[in-house]
Design a protein around this motif. Structure first.
Motif, PDB file in Angstrom:
ATOM      1  N   PHE A 130       0.836  -1.207   0.000  1.00 41.82           N
ATOM      2  CA  PHE A 130       0.000   0.000   0.000  1.00 41.82           C
ATOM      3  C   PHE A 130       0.872   1.259   0.000  1.00 41.82           C
ATOM      4  O   PHE A 130       0.578   2.236  -0.674  1.00 41.82           O
ATOM      5  CB  PHE A 130      -0.914  -0.029   1.233  1.00 41.82           C
ATOM      6  CG  PHE A 130      -2.045   0.963   1.190  1.00 41.82           C
ATOM      7  CD1 PHE A 130      -3.259   0.613   0.613  1.00 41.82           C
ATOM      8  CD2 PHE A 130      -1.908   2.239   1.725  1.00 41.82           C
ATOM      9  CE1 PHE A 130      -4.316   1.526   0.569  1.00 41.82           C
ATOM     10  CE2 PHE A 130      -2.947   3.150   1.687  1.00 41.82           C
ATOM     11  CZ  PHE A 130      -4.163   2.793   1.104  1.00 41.82           C
ATOM     12  N   TYR A 131       1.954   1.215   0.775  1.00 41.90           N
ATOM     13  CA  TYR A 131       2.801   2.417   0.916  1.00 41.90           C
ATOM     14  C   TYR A 131       4.098   2.327   0.112  1.00 41.90           C
ATOM     15  O   TYR A 131       4.963   3.195   0.280  1.00 41.90           O
ATOM     16  CB  TYR A 131       3.119   2.654   2.403  1.00 41.90           C
ATOM     17  CG  TYR A 131       1.900   3.124   3.145  1.00 41.90           C
ATOM     18  CD1 TYR A 131       1.385   4.397   2.933  1.00 41.90           C
ATOM     19  CD2 TYR A 131       1.228   2.291   4.020  1.00 41.90           C
ATOM     20  CE1 TYR A 131       0.240   4.824   3.579  1.00 41.90           C
ATOM     21  CE2 TYR A 131       0.084   2.714   4.672  1.00 41.90           C
ATOM     22  CZ  TYR A 131      -0.403   3.977   4.440  1.00 41.90           C
ATOM     23  OH  TYR A 131      -1.530   4.402   5.069  1.00 41.90           O
ATOM     24  N   SER A 132       4.223   1.315  -0.733  1.00 41.36           N
ATOM     25  CA  SER A 132       5.471   1.108  -1.477  1.00 41.36           C
ATOM     26  C   SER A 132       6.671   1.252  -0.550  1.00 41.36           C
ATOM     27  O   SER A 132       7.586   2.054  -0.795  1.00 41.36           O
ATOM     28  CB  SER A 132       5.594   2.107  -2.633  1.00 41.36           C
ATOM     29  OG  SER A 132       4.479   2.059  -3.456  1.00 41.36           O
ATOM     30  N   ARG A 186      -2.965   7.072  -1.507  1.00 42.80           N
ATOM     31  CA  ARG A 186      -2.564   6.895  -0.120  1.00 42.80           C
ATOM     32  C   ARG A 186      -2.286   8.278   0.460  1.00 42.80           C
ATOM     33  O   ARG A 186      -1.961   9.213  -0.276  1.00 42.80           O
ATOM     34  CB  ARG A 186      -1.360   5.979  -0.010  1.00 42.80           C
ATOM     35  CG  ARG A 186      -0.169   6.416  -0.815  1.00 42.80           C
ATOM     36  CD  ARG A 186       0.950   5.404  -0.644  1.00 42.80           C
ATOM     37  NE  ARG A 186       2.161   5.833  -1.315  1.00 42.80           N
ATOM     38  CZ  ARG A 186       2.808   5.087  -2.209  1.00 42.80           C
ATOM     39  NH1 ARG A 186       2.349   3.909  -2.567  1.00 42.80           N
ATOM     40  NH2 ARG A 186       3.932   5.527  -2.757  1.00 42.80           N
ATOM     41  N   SER A 187      -2.407   8.356   1.780  1.00 48.25           N
ATOM     42  CA  SER A 187      -2.364   9.674   2.426  1.00 48.25           C
ATOM     43  C   SER A 187      -0.964  10.237   2.558  1.00 48.25           C
ATOM     44  O   SER A 187      -0.792  11.428   2.772  1.00 48.25           O
ATOM     45  CB  SER A 187      -2.946   9.583   3.836  1.00 48.25           C
ATOM     46  OG  SER A 187      -4.308   9.392   3.769  1.00 48.25           O
ATOM     47  N   HIS A 188       0.027   9.366   2.506  1.00 49.70           N
ATOM     48  CA  HIS A 188       1.377   9.836   2.825  1.00 49.70           C
ATOM     49  C   HIS A 188       2.401   8.812   2.351  1.00 49.70           C
ATOM     50  O   HIS A 188       2.037   7.698   1.948  1.00 49.70           O
ATOM     51  CB  HIS A 188       1.527  10.017   4.342  1.00 49.70           C
ATOM     52  CG  HIS A 188       1.278   8.758   5.106  1.00 49.70           C
ATOM     53  ND1 HIS A 188       2.248   7.818   5.345  1.00 49.70           N
ATOM     54  CD2 HIS A 188       0.147   8.255   5.650  1.00 49.70           C
ATOM     55  CE1 HIS A 188       1.725   6.809   6.013  1.00 49.70           C
ATOM     56  NE2 HIS A 188       0.451   7.041   6.203  1.00 49.70           N
ATOM     57  N   ASP A 189       3.659   9.200   2.463  1.00 46.67           N
ATOM     58  CA  ASP A 189       4.758   8.270   2.166  1.00 46.67           C
ATOM     59  C   ASP A 189       5.702   8.185   3.360  1.00 46.67           C
ATOM     60  O   ASP A 189       6.919   8.046   3.192  1.00 46.67           O
ATOM     61  CB  ASP A 189       5.514   8.742   0.913  1.00 46.67           C
ATOM     62  CG  ASP A 189       4.686   8.483  -0.338  1.00 46.67           C
ATOM     63  OD1 ASP A 189       4.318   7.315  -0.566  1.00 46.67           O
ATOM     64  OD2 ASP A 189       4.359   9.445  -1.050  1.00 46.67           O
ATOM     65  N   LEU A 190       5.136   8.276   4.533  1.00 44.05           N
ATOM     66  CA  LEU A 190       5.996   8.322   5.728  1.00 44.05           C
ATOM     67  C   LEU A 190       6.777   7.027   5.941  1.00 44.05           C
ATOM     68  O   LEU A 190       7.877   7.045   6.487  1.00 44.05           O
ATOM     69  CB  LEU A 190       5.158   8.620   6.980  1.00 44.05           C
ATOM     70  CG  LEU A 190       4.482   9.999   7.000  1.00 44.05           C
ATOM     71  CD1 LEU A 190       3.738  10.192   8.308  1.00 44.05           C
ATOM     72  CD2 LEU A 190       5.501  11.114   6.798  1.00 44.05           C
TER      73      LEU A 190
END
Ligand SMILES: Cc1ncc(COP(=O)(O)O)c(C=O)c1O
Length: 393
Positions: free
Chosen positions: A90-92, A221-225
């Motif tokens: 989902f967040y790579s 997605r909301s972010h790449d944190l």
């Protein structure tokens, strides 16, 4: 008369009753005519059951004698693995199974994370309006919630500069929820990243509750944190399987954090629950392996329902839509002089429409109500709009 109650924890005693319990009590003993049924927009629950194939699968599993015991404290390895893969895709990013822990719901994930980060006397920053259970838990632990008010016309998105001014020596964390409960606001990526940088720079945690992450448009997605090289030092990510797979009663959620924090969380989890419910874990696992397309179809249905509600509220010249997304619309009611609780109670009494008043989400929210629209079917939305208009006429 003597007081028969034992001495109670004064921090807990000072916490207001649960908003959902209170709101539901307004309609508990009433019956409703067929032409004016109760429309319940109070609680954030999917209005449909879990997928039939999941229910069949669990039915079979219950016959297996090995399915009924305790599991490892932070969940069965196959679910930790599967959820870590899901998050990583989902967040790579690369999130290991040892960095995720399964909990008895996302509320418990929050409680455990907070227990592991802060102690009585510390402070935690909560954007206001807040999710009431976050505020309640902090207070009953003797941790001081510090309200971060959203600027007017910000669409209920908090500003990191305002948060920076609230950080002091006792601050341990900032909590963000996106998509948000109660406002439905989806925080911009830049905002989330700016909060992360702020928390990192000040050596405190950023707790990100993404209970509603699967309700974003497909591929978003909301972010790449999780791609940050040392996210484990700052980020504590919370998730719920309740909404995505319609499993609210199974009590299964997750916390993702650095291994040192998870080691602390494991101790707390062992004391409060020993392990997450076994059957809930099996349900979540099946969901991750088989039901993401099913969940996506539901998300699309919900988005359509949200747009119906949005269009109606935007046509109203009495009700003002503050923000809408995921399961929620946050609206300004038209009765300026009346407290939100009076308005919500009157809506329940006069229009058989159950909502949650703004004041249950913190100070300064008297003008607002939360409508949790996931719980009702599309064909109820016209009736919701009609009742709102009639009520305020
Ligand atoms: C933001 C947020 N966090 C956590 C929860 C609780 O989720 P769970 O059922 O997994 O405990 C909810 C439920 O409404 C929520 O809105």
């Amino acid at each position: 008369m003597t007081n028969t109650m034992p001495i109670v924890n004064p921090w807990l005693a000072a916490v207001a009753p649960s908003p959902i319990v209170e709101a539901k009590s307004w309609v508990l003993d009433r019956s409703f005519p067929a032409d004016m049924p109760l429309i319940d927009l109070s609680q954030a629950v999917p209005g449909y059951p879990p997928a039939l194939e999941l229910r069949r699968h669990l039915g079979e599993l219950l016959l297996d004698p090995t399915m009924h015991g305790y599991t490892p404290v932070l969940g069965v390895p196959v679910l930790r693995q599967s959820y870590a893969i899901h998050l990583s895709e989902f967040y790579s990013a690369r999130i290991g199974p040892a960095e995720v822990g399964i909990t008895a719901g996302c509320n418990q994930a929050f409680c455990l994370a907070m227990m592991s980060l802060a102690r009585a006397g510390d402070q935690v920053i909560l954007p206001q309006p807040h999710y009431f259970n976050h505020d309640m838990w902090l207070r009953m632990q003797g941790i001081e919630p510090v309200a971060l008010d959203c600027r007017p016309e910000s669409g209920a998105v908090p500003h990191p500069d305002d948060a920076a001014r609230l950080i002091g020596p006792r601050t341990r964390a900032i909590v963000l929820i996106t998509p948000n409960n109660p406002t439905g606001a989806v925080y911009p990526r830049e905002t989330i990243h700016a909060f992360y940088e702020l928390a990192k720079g000040r050596g405190i945690a950023l707790i990100l509750d993404e209970t509603y992450k699967d309700l974003l448009p497909e591929g978003e997605r909301s972010h790449d944190l999780f791609a940050e090289p040392d996210w484990q030092r700052t980020l504590v990510h919370l998730y719920s399987f309740s909404k995505v797979f319609a499993l609210t009663g199974y009590r299964v959620g997750a916390v993702t954090a650095g291994i040192p924090l998870l080691t602390e969380i494991e101790k707390a989890m062992d004391c409060v629950a020993i392990c997450p419910p076994r059957i809930g874990q099996e349900a979540a696992l099946y969901g991750l392996q088989h039901l993401l397309p099913w969940a996506r179809r539901n998300t699309e249905g919900l988005a359509t329902r949200g747009e119906l509600l949005r269009a109606g509220l935007e046509r109203s010249n009495r009700w003002r839509l503050v923000s809408l997304g995921a399961y929620f619309a946050y609206v300004e009611h038209p009765l300026a002089g009346q407290p939100s609780r009076t308005v919500a109670k009157r809506l329940a009494d006069e229009e058989n429409l159950l909502t949650i008043p703004g004041d249950m989400f913190g100070a300064g929210q008297e003008r607002f109500l939360r409508l949790a629209f996931a719980n009702v079917s599309d064909d109820r939305i016209p009736a919701v709009l009609e009742r709102l208009e009639r009520f305020s006429a």
